[in-house]
Design an enzyme around this catalytic site. Sequence first.
Site, PDB file in Angstrom:
ATOM      1  N   HIS A  12       0.836  -1.213   0.000  1.00 24.73           N
ATOM      2  CA  HIS A  12       0.000   0.000   0.000  1.00 24.73           C
ATOM      3  C   HIS A  12       0.873   1.267   0.000  1.00 24.73           C
ATOM      4  O   HIS A  12       0.481   2.295   0.568  1.00 24.73           O
ATOM      5  CB  HIS A  12      -0.999  -0.034   1.166  1.00 24.73           C
ATOM      6  CG  HIS A  12      -0.394  -0.128   2.537  1.00 24.73           C
ATOM      7  ND1 HIS A  12      -0.900  -0.931   3.535  1.00 24.73           N
ATOM      8  CD2 HIS A  12       0.669   0.504   3.100  1.00 24.73           C
ATOM      9  CE1 HIS A  12      -0.180  -0.787   4.637  1.00 24.73           C
ATOM     10  NE2 HIS A  12       0.786   0.076   4.390  1.00 24.73           N
ATOM     11  N   HIS A 193      10.689  -4.104   3.590  1.00 22.45           N
ATOM     12  CA  HIS A 193      11.114  -2.705   3.489  1.00 22.45           C
ATOM     13  C   HIS A 193      11.481  -2.144   4.853  1.00 22.45           C
ATOM     14  O   HIS A 193      10.972  -2.581   5.878  1.00 22.45           O
ATOM     15  CB  HIS A 193      10.085  -1.818   2.791  1.00 22.45           C
ATOM     16  CG  HIS A 193       8.740  -1.629   3.456  1.00 22.45           C
ATOM     17  ND1 HIS A 193       7.878  -2.648   3.767  1.00 22.45           N
ATOM     18  CD2 HIS A 193       8.092  -0.503   3.831  1.00 22.45           C
ATOM     19  CE1 HIS A 193       6.761  -2.170   4.295  1.00 22.45           C
ATOM     20  NE2 HIS A 193       6.867  -0.857   4.360  1.00 22.45           N
ATOM     21  N   GLU A 240       4.523  -5.463   8.474  1.00 21.32           N
ATOM     22  CA  GLU A 240       3.198  -5.304   7.860  1.00 21.32           C
ATOM     23  C   GLU A 240       2.680  -6.620   7.270  1.00 21.32           C
ATOM     24  O   GLU A 240       1.480  -6.793   7.071  1.00 21.32           O
ATOM     25  CB  GLU A 240       3.231  -4.218   6.773  1.00 21.32           C
ATOM     26  CG  GLU A 240       3.427  -2.818   7.343  1.00 21.32           C
ATOM     27  CD  GLU A 240       3.283  -1.723   6.282  1.00 21.32           C
ATOM     28  OE1 GLU A 240       3.101  -0.571   6.681  1.00 21.32           O
ATOM     29  OE2 GLU A 240       3.370  -2.007   5.071  1.00 21.32           O
TER      30      GLU A 240
HETATM   31 FE   LIG Z   1       2.196   0.944   5.623  1.00 21.96          FE
END
Ligand SMILES: [Fe+2]
Length: 279
Positions: A12, A193, A240
């Site tokens: 996202h 990330h 995430e």
């Molecule tokens: Fe995020």
Amino acid sequence: MAELFAGLTTSHVPAIGAAIDNGKTNEPYWQPVFKGFEFSKAWLEKLKPDVAIVVYNDHASAFSLEIIPTFAIGCAEEFPPADEGWGARPVPVVKGHPDLAWHIAQSAILDEFDMTIVNKMEVDHGLTVPLNLMCGTPKEWPFPVIPICVNVVQYPPPTGHRCYMLGQAIRRAVESFDKDLRVLVFGTGGMSHQLQGPRAGLTNQQFDYAFLDRLTQDPQALTKITPLEYLREAGSEGIELVMWLVMRGALNDKVEEIYRFHHIPVSNTALGHIILENR
Ligand SMILES: [Fe+2]
């Protein structure tokens, strides 16, 4: 009865939203990213779900660090786009599905998941960017959405195993809803990330590919990944990915992988996307 027929995941990344909003999707940097979702948009348009459950994390837009629910469910009629510092994104207001949302809240809480019920909430890029990637930029989103927020911003986040079990509870809730609805579930965020510190810009293609393989074939193995392993292997924001396990827990043990896409770099992340259908 309602049926949960498929799930998908997408990153996202906020820069994707900025690329759309600023008309940059045809620039060479962005072309391969959006091309990677052409199949997916056609797939979704054909399937026409009645409602989507979108599992995402709020990035201090709706919840500040004053209140941090581990799991929250949006039960409102609608969810306007949040102002994340540059004004609200020029995307449609997200329409909710209060009847199903309240049913899921009741079912999950009585199933011993302590959901925070949210009756007023603005939604940030965590929810609107996945809708853009899967639906383009329509005047109205093509289906109502039930937002489910997971805290992955402030330590401690819930474990992947807990998220997977929440997905199973959501499945039970949907299947006990007394209306014929075809429900799709989105897991969002990831993949590898890290946004800050000496390792900023870290991505790990090997970890991501193995995660995608196991997401389809052996999700139980993924539920054993600890927060420390996510941090070490997938970077500080790789956590995430636990939200993908909510999606996966809501599906059958055996699923058919319809499509996958992985691309590095997008902004400073590894973008991952997969579509799974219940067998
Ligand atoms: Fe995020």
